[in-house]
Design an enzyme around this catalytic site. Structure first.
Site, PDB file in Angstrom:
ATOM      1  N   ILE A  34       0.798  -0.985   0.200  1.00 19.73           N
ATOM      2  CA  ILE A  34      -0.058   0.115  -0.116  1.00 19.73           C
ATOM      3  C   ILE A  34       0.871   1.266   0.108  1.00 19.73           C
ATOM      4  O   ILE A  34       0.331   2.389  -0.530  1.00 19.73           O
ATOM      5  CB  ILE A  34      -0.909   0.027   1.251  1.00 19.73           C
ATOM      6  CG1 ILE A  34      -0.224  -0.060   2.425  1.00 19.73           C
ATOM      7  CG2 ILE A  34      -1.901  -1.055   1.266  1.00 19.73           C
ATOM      8  CD1 ILE A  34      -1.142   0.251   3.636  1.00 19.73           C
ATOM      9  N   CYS A  78      -2.224 -12.249   0.468  1.00 22.18           N
ATOM     10  CA  CYS A  78      -0.900 -11.062   0.623  1.00 22.18           C
ATOM     11  C   CYS A  78      -0.495 -11.135   1.889  1.00 22.18           C
ATOM     12  O   CYS A  78       0.158 -12.027   2.304  1.00 22.18           O
ATOM     13  CB  CYS A  78      -1.324  -9.969   0.065  1.00 22.18           C
ATOM     14  SG  CYS A  78      -2.879  -9.285   0.493  1.00 22.18           S
ATOM     15  N   SER A  79      -0.564 -10.168   2.697  1.00 22.50           N
ATOM     16  CA  SER A  79      -0.414 -10.141   4.081  1.00 22.50           C
ATOM     17  C   SER A  79      -1.680 -10.193   4.768  1.00 22.50           C
ATOM     18  O   SER A  79      -1.638 -11.340   5.466  1.00 22.50           O
ATOM     19  CB  SER A  79       0.184  -8.782   4.375  1.00 22.50           C
ATOM     20  OG  SER A  79       1.404  -8.428   3.605  1.00 22.50           O
ATOM     21  N   ASP A  80      -2.403  -9.303   5.167  1.00 15.52           N
ATOM     22  CA  ASP A  80      -3.872  -9.552   5.753  1.00 15.52           C
ATOM     23  C   ASP A  80      -4.802  -9.965   4.933  1.00 15.52           C
ATOM     24  O   ASP A  80      -5.870 -10.409   5.466  1.00 15.52           O
ATOM     25  CB  ASP A  80      -3.927  -8.382   6.632  1.00 15.52           C
ATOM     26  CG  ASP A  80      -3.288  -8.219   7.764  1.00 15.52           C
ATOM     27  OD1 ASP A  80      -3.031  -9.101   8.610  1.00 15.52           O
ATOM     28  OD2 ASP A  80      -2.730  -7.085   8.047  1.00 15.52           O
ATOM     29  N   ARG A 136      -4.471  -6.508  -1.831  1.00 11.00           N
ATOM     30  CA  ARG A 136      -4.092  -7.022  -3.108  1.00 11.00           C
ATOM     31  C   ARG A 136      -5.013  -8.297  -3.149  1.00 11.00           C
ATOM     32  O   ARG A 136      -5.396  -8.517  -4.529  1.00 11.00           O
ATOM     33  CB  ARG A 136      -2.635  -7.436  -2.866  1.00 11.00           C
ATOM     34  CG  ARG A 136      -1.704  -6.146  -3.224  1.00 11.00           C
ATOM     35  CD  ARG A 136      -0.258  -6.563  -2.930  1.00 11.00           C
ATOM     36  NE  ARG A 136      -0.098  -6.440  -1.571  1.00 11.00           N
ATOM     37  CZ  ARG A 136       1.146  -6.455  -0.874  1.00 11.00           C
ATOM     38  NH1 ARG A 136       2.305  -6.454  -1.576  1.00 11.00           N
ATOM     39  NH2 ARG A 136       1.221  -6.354   0.541  1.00 11.00           N
TER      40      ARG A 136
END
Length: 764
Positions: free
Chosen positions: A356, A419-421, A425
């Protein structure tokens, strides 16, 4: 507190695109309104001398303001005081005031109405009263989760799709950021699901978001696993993913019951010495048997199992949207990416889509190229637009979506995305790939359902990413701007490495200071340290409500804007395949920031339910459904025929033809896209740094070997440096593993040399 120091200012001059008009500025609790009466034209004078031209008005809602600058009148100049506004819908205006005192009062009033609200429920959506025909509509009822799952085949006993709807999160206690209803494999019990949730960030387990109606293959989404430096694992997570990848098989490789030992014990103890792996001998024995069963079943599926679709060869894929290095760096804070030694039934691909912070900086550079639109009629700086890398990011997202759509629609395989959380994405890739796969989502109502499902229901941090409560950092007096605030939009790249290192330390601090009993991998803030722990009595005092809900600049990012931009690319390239038009996307982008409707005010389904958003605000879909004819595409052809070119069920982006969405940026096509080639396509290569696109596929990993940009295998084919075909990139990376990929006739170019750079810890 009285926020309006002044409600009306006469003789204000508005400057926009180099043109100036004189009018009156009104300040209301929710809007800034400039009204003026244009001079009569010659035609008006000839028609009727008694009729005056109708007044024209420019309405600017306060939350849409992204930057405001007050410039006092210089002492040695006759230039008047001014207020310059940059809006998130890329409206750029400048107001000139004859009186400096009124100008300062106006600036203070705008700042108060924009930044001092303190709570979401002070926004316009909670007082907005719709007019007919909106009043008779209720867009909140448009999306029904059960109805959408039934459309995809869940709940139909005749189809035997292998999925069921779990109520484990019906009270949102399992995962507060996930929807109440979670589609999971029929073979998985809620008890196993509960344990699997402890291995995923914020308990966002792999769960179904799309089921292909033709081949029963799935798109699932999740957050990153809690691997850490000790390479933790979860048998339950491995079992869940194996079951997901087996749902399209005629033979179910996993037993319907779970071993008692796996039901009784979690593989994620809150104690560090028991986390993800300290099992008893009996449990370890069962785990090894389960692992052998899963792996052998997956191998049988590739050799002995005859696919339901003729010619299909399943090669199930785990898609990690992050760059390879960034994903591995997350292990330092207890997170990371799947260890493929434990997921031997799948292949993993890293897409290399930036986080981000990079996307926010990219848009700020676009704004820098447009920022003088209020004063100058000149077009944007094309070189500055190219340096923003905005089109490169859009092409990368589209290429990743095409890769997923090809795996599901053509390779008849299952795909897990994270992706991460799993809410930035992941939402982009999931929604766009479904747009490529399913014609229903290309209809007006279908697109609304897609947004409701993959963005609103599965969670996206709209309140944080859109910055609805604004920030004092976006309001500055001209002299303050010269000090060089690194947080203001368009500040540039100064201190980028320092900021990356700072984010890494803050992220690590936020992780290691958290309550070990919490399911959350990080604090509420992604990219900034958690300031206090509300679960501990010895924690620092709670922040005031206004501070707790205030926008954090580092959490803002144009994630949903990029999704709409990518949709525009598909619409432009396939103009007959979408029921809605470009204006629909443009107005949706506007209402993302307008705060006139309650749809995009919250971060999750739970937040909307807790705040009773459906009872207290209107849905944004009311606006579009009441004006359907304005947003309908006259070129739309609803016929689906796989035997007719241009009418196939599937569609794919042409990422070498990605262009500037000029209408969204308030510019003409010629200003943004420049001269067109003889083929009709814009000269896209000019809009990329170095004239080339970066590869979407930055790494491929299986249990046996891995290929990545950090350490490519010597015998591996080079990954093409164009983003023209996701499957071509996948084929290039996976060819040595014997997996079939799509063919591509384009000439492959050598991969550019790797540039050394500071790696920023991922905090999506």
């Amino acid at each position: 507190m009285e926020r309006t120091r002044i409600a009306k200012v006469d003789n204000v001059k508005l400057s926009r695109r180099g043109e100036q008009v004189l009018g009156t500025l009104h300040l209301t609790p929710h809007h800034l309104i400039f009204s003026h009466t244009p001079p009569p034209t010659t035609e008006d004078s000839q028609a009727d001398n008694t009729v005056s031209p109708r007044p024209r008005e420019l309405w600017i809602t306060y939350p849409i303001i992204s930057f405001c600058t007050f410039r006092p009148a210089p002492a040695v100049s006759r230039q008047p005081s001014s207020i310059r506004l940059r809006c998130r819908d890329f409206t750029f205006v400048c107001f000139y005031f004859p009186d400096e005192a009124k100008a300062r009062d106006t600036y203070d009033s705008i700042k108060s109405w924009t930044c001092k609200l303190g709570r979401i429920d002070k926004l316009y959506a909670f007082t907005y009263q719709p007019q007919l025909p909106e009043r008779d509509l209720n867009g909140w009822t448009l999306y029904d989760a059960r109805k959408e799952w039934e459309r995809l085949g869940l709940g139909n006993p005749d189809l035997n799709c292998g999925w069921r709807i779990s109520n484990i999160n019906v009270d949102y206690n399992f995962s507060p950021t996930y929807p109440a209803l979670l589609p999971v494999p029929s073979t998985m019990s809620d008890n196993t699901i509960n344990y699997a949730g402890r291995y995923r960030s914020r308990a966002r387990i792999p769960t179904l978001t799309y089921l292909h109606p033709v081949n029963n293959c799935s798109i699932t989404r999740s957050s990153q696993p809690l691997v850490g430096v000790r390479k933790n694992r979860s048998i339950q997570d491995e079992k869940l993913l194996a079951a997901i990848f087996s749902t399209s098989s005629q033979e179910r490789p996993l037993a319907s019951s779970t071993p008692p030992s796996l039901e009784a014990e979690s593989s994620n103890s809150s104690q560090e010495d028991q986390q993800f792996g300290s099992l008893t001998d009996f449990e370890l024995s069962n785990a090894e048997e389960l692992e052998d069963e899963v792996i052998s079943a997956a191998r049988r599926e590739g050799k002995d199992y005859k696919p339901q679709i003729y010619g299909a060869q399943q090669h199930n894929l785990i898609v990690d949207a992050r760059p390879t290095v960034n994903a591995l760096a997350m292990q330092a804070v207890g997170l990371g990416s799947e260890n493929m030694d434990n997921y031997k039934f799948a292949t993993k691909a890293y897409l290399g889509i930036d986080n981000i912070h990079v996307m926010r900086d990219s848009l700020n550079r676009v704004i820098d190229a447009l920022k003088d639109s209020d004063l100058s009629p000149l077009g944007p700086d094309r070189d500055q637009l190219a340096r923003s890398a905005w089109l490169k990011h859009i092409a990368g997202i589209l290429d990743g979506s095409a890769l997923i759509a090809r795996q599901v629609g053509l390779q008849h395989s299952h795909v897990l995305i994270h992706c991460s959380d799993g809410w930035d994405r992941t939402s982009q890739l999931s929604a766009l790939s479904q747009l490529c796969l399913d014609p229903y989502y290309r209809t007006l109502e279908g697109y609304m359902v897609l947004v409701e499902k993959d963005w609103l229901s599965f969670g996206h941090m709209f309140r944080h990413r859109a910055g609805h409560l604004n920030s004092d950092k976006w309001f500055q007096v001209e002299n303050d701007r010269m000090t060089g605030d690194p947080n203001r939009p368009g500040f540039g790249d100064a201190g980028a490495a320092g900021k990356a290192l700072e984010n890494a330390f803050l992220s690590a601090k936020g992780f290691f200071n958290r309550d070990n009993a919490s399911r959350d991998s990080l604090g509420e803030s992604d990219g900034e340290a958690q300031l206090f722990d509300p679960d501990k009595s010895t924690a620092r005092p709670r922040l005031a409500a206004s501070e707790a809900e205030a926008t954090k600049v580092k959490e803002t990012s144009p994630v949903f804007h990029q999704f709409l931009d990518a949709t525009y690319q598909l619409l432009y390239q396939h103009p007959t395949r979408f029921e809605f038009n470009e204006r629909f996307l443009r107005r949706l982008l506007y209402h993302l920031y307008s705060c006139q409707y309650g749809t995009f005010l919250y971060n999750s389904e739970k937040e909307r339910a807790d705040c009773k958003a459906k009872e207290r605000t209107r849905s944004v879909w009311d606006y579009f459904l009441a004006r359907r004819e304005q947003f309908s595409n006259s070129k739309y052809d609803p016929v689906i025929d796989d035997n007719k070119r241009g009418s196939e069920r599937l569609l794919f982006p042409k990422t070498n033809e990605v262009r500037w969405w000029s209408e969204a940026f308030g510019r003409t096509d010629a200003e943004m896209n420049g001269p067109r080639l003889s083929s009709g396509a814009p000269s896209v290569d000019r809009d990329y740094a170095g004239g080339r696109l970066t590869p979407v596929l930055t790494g491929v990993e299986t249990a046996e070997r891995s290929i990545s940009t950090a350490s490519p295998a010597p015998s591996a084919r080079p990954v093409p440096s164009t983003a023209s075909s996701g499957m071509a990139a996948l084929a290039a990376g996976l060819s040595n593993f014997g997996l079939s990929g799509g063919s591509d006739n384009r000439q492959e170019r050598q991969r550019p040399p790797i540039q050394s750079k500071e790696v920023e810890v991922e905090m999506q």
